[in-house]
Design a protein around this motif. Sequence first.
Motif, PDB file in Angstrom:
ATOM      1  N   ILE A 397       0.589  -1.154  -0.025  1.00  0.00           N
ATOM      2  CA  ILE A 397       0.537  -0.298  -0.215  1.00  0.00           C
ATOM      3  C   ILE A 397       0.978   0.981  -0.249  1.00  0.00           C
ATOM      4  N   LEU A 398       0.756   2.190  -0.999  1.00  0.00           N
ATOM      5  CA  LEU A 398       1.501   3.366  -0.959  1.00  0.00           C
ATOM      6  C   LEU A 398       0.535   4.543  -0.141  1.00  0.00           C
ATOM      7  N   LEU A 399       1.113   5.809   0.652  1.00  0.00           N
ATOM      8  CA  LEU A 399      -0.384   6.140   1.056  1.00  0.00           C
ATOM      9  C   LEU A 399       0.700   7.853   0.669  1.00  0.00           C
ATOM     10  N   GLY A 400       0.293   8.482   0.144  1.00  0.00           N
ATOM     11  CA  GLY A 400       1.123  10.399  -0.096  1.00  0.00           C
ATOM     12  C   GLY A 400       0.210  10.888   1.035  1.00  0.00           C
ATOM     13  N   GLY A 401       1.368  12.265   1.464  1.00  0.00           N
ATOM     14  CA  GLY A 401       1.524  13.001   1.679  1.00  0.00           C
ATOM     15  C   GLY A 401       0.336  14.116   2.469  1.00  0.00           C
ATOM     16  N   LEU A 402       0.729  15.536   2.337  1.00  0.00           N
ATOM     17  CA  LEU A 402      -0.377  16.380   2.966  1.00  0.00           C
ATOM     18  C   LEU A 402       0.290  17.427   1.678  1.00  0.00           C
ATOM     19  N   ALA A 403      -0.087  18.306   0.916  1.00  0.00           N
ATOM     20  CA  ALA A 403      -0.051  19.291   0.126  1.00  0.00           C
ATOM     21  C   ALA A 403      -0.086  18.665  -1.237  1.00  0.00           C
ATOM     22  N   TYR A 404      -1.288  18.194  -1.840  1.00  0.00           N
ATOM     23  CA  TYR A 404      -0.567  17.014  -2.751  1.00  0.00           C
ATOM     24  C   TYR A 404       0.122  15.968  -2.823  1.00  0.00           C
ATOM     25  N   SER A 405       0.595  15.531  -1.763  1.00  0.00           N
ATOM     26  CA  SER A 405       1.277  14.729  -1.557  1.00  0.00           C
ATOM     27  C   SER A 405       2.238  15.178  -2.263  1.00  0.00           C
ATOM     28  N   ASN A 406       3.227  16.130  -1.633  1.00  0.00           N
ATOM     29  CA  ASN A 406       4.667  16.976  -1.680  1.00  0.00           C
ATOM     30  C   ASN A 406       5.427  16.793  -0.300  1.00  0.00           C
TER      31      ASN A 406
END
Length: 522
Positions: A397-406
């Motif tokens: 599983i991949l989890l992108g962060g905040l700020a549009y995953s930036n």
Amino acid sequence: MTVRTTTTALVAALAATAAATLALTGAGPAAAAGVRCSVDYTTNDWGSGFTANVKLTNAGTAPIDNWSVGYSYTGNQTLSGSGWNGTWSQSGKNVTVAAPAWATTLAVGGSISAGANFSYSGTNAAPTSFTVNGVACDGAASPSPSPSASASPSSSPSPSPSPSSSPSPSSPPSPSPSGSTGTGGGKAPALRVSGNRLVDANGAQVVLRGVNRSGMEFMCVQGYGFADGPVDAASIAAIKSWKANAVRVPVNEDCWNGYANVKPEYAGENYRTAVKNFVSALRDAGLTPIIDLHWTQGLYTGNSSGCSDTNSTCQKPMPGAGAATFWSSVATAFKNDPSVVFDLFNEPYADRAVSGLDQAWNCWRDGGSACPGIGYPVSGMQTLVNAVRTAGANNVILLGGLAYSNDLGQWLAHKPTDPAGNLAAAWHVYNFNTCSNQSCWNSTVAPLAAQVPVVIGEIGENDCAHSFIDQVMSWADAAKVSYLGWTWNTWDCGQGPSLISGFDGTPTAFGQGLKNHLAAVN
């Protein structure tokens, strides 16, 4: 990307469509007699106003220079603001969209989409005729697709320009009758997390380097088909010819779950079959498929809103309640195929909707009452991880962060609990992001990459060049971090990062950088 992904994306959705295939009958300053084009007009209407999107496609044999599209309204529609991707003006009922300085020439086969907001009262009838460079045009209706958007033009970090002018509504190839373990036979490897690495069944490290294949996140919900352009064996072979080993596939919650707002032919089981077939074909070709939940349900009109629509027609700040249903279904479909990776949500931007980073990260993980700035029920990342694991899937599983995953600054501190131990961080980086320099990468991303696998789900730049992604890829190679270019679609790279000008793999100037690098490292 959201786009853009992200993103400097186009804000467009489908509420009404007026399209005409146009034959230019007279000579203008940039379009001679006999040149053919098409103009597609779509709107997202919320009752007292709407977003208009005009897409111009050059279907002739010569470039169109200094292009300008004109049309007229029959009501009191009034231009609000300056619009984007074109110079918008209005005189009475007449509207003109002129070429922006960075896209004055429209190449043969090329398309460009421009958007603007309007206010109105009463009836909002669509225009019925258009001119290009002052020349009257007419022709048969042509339901060309409207563009993809990931967030508002001013704020979203992951570009997602307009689709190609010749989309393919047909289903992707059916999977081969061979097994689905992802091991051996030239297929993509079964993957799992080991420390800070992705490894195959033998424990050897796997670094994913490839492309995004946008289209399945917007074509279905806009009523045009399953994919933007071909997703057949030849198109997959073209991706492989670049020495890619992974393909990220953005998809749509409404279409997968079969909601009533989607045409039945592109929803539910029909859509799920199309996605499954494409994912299986990628896997069987040796390309790791990454399923990305790109567009989701939820009415959000706050800071950086991408659209005023409950339906999955743009990027939302966080996944809604339907995302858990989506991931339970996807996990059930692919739980016996460990070669398939799950990217739970494209580009979260809860930081734009709630107060402060700490609250935003709590919202990111926990959802629900932790998200007071978002007006719909939010599924946090823990909820979505639970949905996948409860369905019996142990896929990575991949989890992108905040700020549009930036922004990955508090990712580790808010990492969800995972009984399978198969979580990795997703990161997106463009030249216009906040974290777009090596100092930030070294201080924020590198420490995380030392503890968990990091996959850069989208890399790109908005200048049709590749000097920025060259830096990203070199840094990522040294850190053993995976990366995928945005995007394998034949859009104008001046509108946003598009890797190809033809689905045979012909690169744009931007795409040439990724192609050369993949050939060297893969």
